[in-house]
Design an enzyme around this catalytic site. Structure first.
Site, PDB file in Angstrom:
ATOM      1  CG  HIS A  62      -1.640  -1.172   1.571  1.00  0.00           C
ATOM      2  ND1 HIS A  62      -2.830  -1.475   0.972  1.00  0.00           N
ATOM      3  CD2 HIS A  62      -1.401  -2.188   2.453  1.00  0.00           C
ATOM      4  CE1 HIS A  62      -3.313  -2.614   1.477  1.00  0.00           C
ATOM      5  NE2 HIS A  62      -2.462  -3.067   2.364  1.00  0.00           N
TER       6      HIS A  62
HETATM    7  C1  BDR Z   1      -2.698   0.329   5.775  1.00  0.00           C
HETATM    8  O1  BDR Z   1      -2.753  -0.191   7.086  1.00  0.00           O
HETATM    9  C2  BDR Z   1      -1.480  -0.614   7.517  1.00  0.00           C
HETATM   10  O2  BDR Z   1      -1.546  -1.925   7.979  1.00  0.00           O
HETATM   11  C3  BDR Z   1      -0.547  -0.490   6.343  1.00  0.00           C
HETATM   12  O3  BDR Z   1       0.724  -0.031   6.769  1.00  0.00           O
HETATM   13  C4  BDR Z   1      -1.224   0.501   5.440  1.00  0.00           C
HETATM   14  O4  BDR Z   1      -0.830   1.826   5.729  1.00  0.00           O
HETATM   15  C5  BDR Z   1      -3.460  -0.593   4.834  1.00  0.00           C
HETATM   16  O5  BDR Z   1      -4.795  -0.706   5.216  1.00  0.00           O
END
Ligand code: BDR
Ligand code: CA
Length: 335
Positions: free
Chosen positions: A249
């Site tokens: 992400h």
């Molecule tokens: C987001 O939540 C976290 O677990 C990850 O780092 C990312 O920023 C994804 O939903």
């Protein structure tokens, strides 16, 4: 001219790659990092951020501040199911940090960075939006000085939290902070949202992970990232049934900037977005608590509405990641 950015993050496996891109991409000038609670408690994410800049050999260049310690109004929730108890489980190669947390508040440090780079700076947020909301609640005069806010958070058609699986973690843990940004008339139109709709297209397949490790050399830094990717893949398969690899992400937040600041042509970045007004459900009794809802859609050429990403050139994205890892290898301290 390089793109001045401040990174507020909660490392975090994917945050670790956002830090790497921020430090080593030739288009970017990373002014500072604030480490927020999120994937793990704030003391752990701050440790992880300091350890990562040490591993990357950037511990003297990049100041690391403690960011927000808890949500604006709520009790913090963490993500050990995805990132482990430390927030960055899966490797023994993370070094003891060679830098301390900076003295002083992230609020003052971000203010200084914004004023020194007024109308040019982008704030990148890859954790909950609490640090940024706190800054702009306390110092509303800074709103007009920020060029863009690039956020990993939310999702229109996709979720990864709440009973209905309709919320995304970063906005779900502090929906009031998210709404403060996304509903502010001055901030919403300069915000870029990289939500799950686009980040679930950035899958770190085994082919990508093999390239991360590299065939020749196999430096300790590559091994470190390889182990982080392996852990991340394992937790995403277990927790969310991702069979081809985990979605990476956070570093996607940096990709639209390359296009918007003119560093790479639109035809190459291919960032596709809609202009949307958004609101996050902040009623904790609602089964869609934390969901990102569309209030209004504008014409694509309109300057109003948050720029919500739906697709980009993922080959270009992975190339930026791999190129930056190759750069990072040169300055790494964990040889
Ligand atoms: C987001 O939540 C976290 O677990 C990850 O780092 C990312 O920023 C994804 O939903
Ligand atoms: Ca994150």
């Amino acid at each position: 001219m390089k793109i001045p950015i401040w990174l507020d993050c909660d490392p975090g496996h994917d945050d670790a790659l956002a830090i790497t891109l921020s430090c080593f991409h030739p288009a970017l000038q990373l002014l500072g990092i604030s480490a927020s609670y999120g994937n793990a408690p704030a003391t752990k994410t701050a440790y992880n951020a300091r350890s990562l800049v040490t591993a990357l050999g950037m511990f003297e260049q990049i100041p690391v501040y403690a960011g927000a310690q808890k949500p604006l109004y709520r009790t913090p929730e963490y993500a050990p199911d995805i990132h482990g108890e430390s927030g960055l489980d899966g490797t023994e190669l993370l070094p003891e940090p060679k830098c301390e947390l900076q003295q002083g508040s992230y609020v003052e440090a971000m203010e200084k960075a914004i004023l020194e780079h007024a109308n040019e700076i982008t704030i990148v947020a890859t954790g909950p939006l609490t640090s940024l909301a706190t800054l702009l609640i306390q110092k509303p005069h800074l709103k007009s000085k920020i060029k863009y806010i690039s956020i990993m958070g939310g999702g229109i058609e996709v979720g990864n939290r709440n009973d209905n699986c309709s919320a995304e973690f970063n906005v779900w843990i502090d929906p009031e902070a998210a709404n403060f940004i996304l509903q502010d008339p001055e901030l919403k139109d300069k915000s870029i949202l990289l939500g799950l709709d686009i980040t679930h297209k950035a899958i770190a397949t085994q082919q990508v992970v093999d390239q991360v490790r590299g065939v020749v050399g196999k430096s300790k830094l590559r091994q470190l990232f390889y182990e982080l990717f392996q852990f991340f893949a394992h937790s995403y398969e277990g927790a969310q049934d991702f069979k081809d690899g985990p979605p990476l992400h956070d570093p996607l937040t940096l990709i639209p900037l390359l296009e918007f600041y003119g560093w790479a042509p639109k035809s190459q970045v291919q960032f596709q977005y809609k202009r949307l007004d958004l609101r996050v459900v902040d009623d904790a009794t609602h089964s869609d608590f934390g969901k990102t809802c569309v209030i209004k859609e504008y014409d694509p050429n309109d300057k109003r509405g948050t720029m919500v990403g739906f697709n980009a050139n993922m080959d270009f994205f992975w190339k930026q990641i791999l190129d930056c890892l190759a750069e990072a290898e040169k300055s790494s301290t964990i040889e």
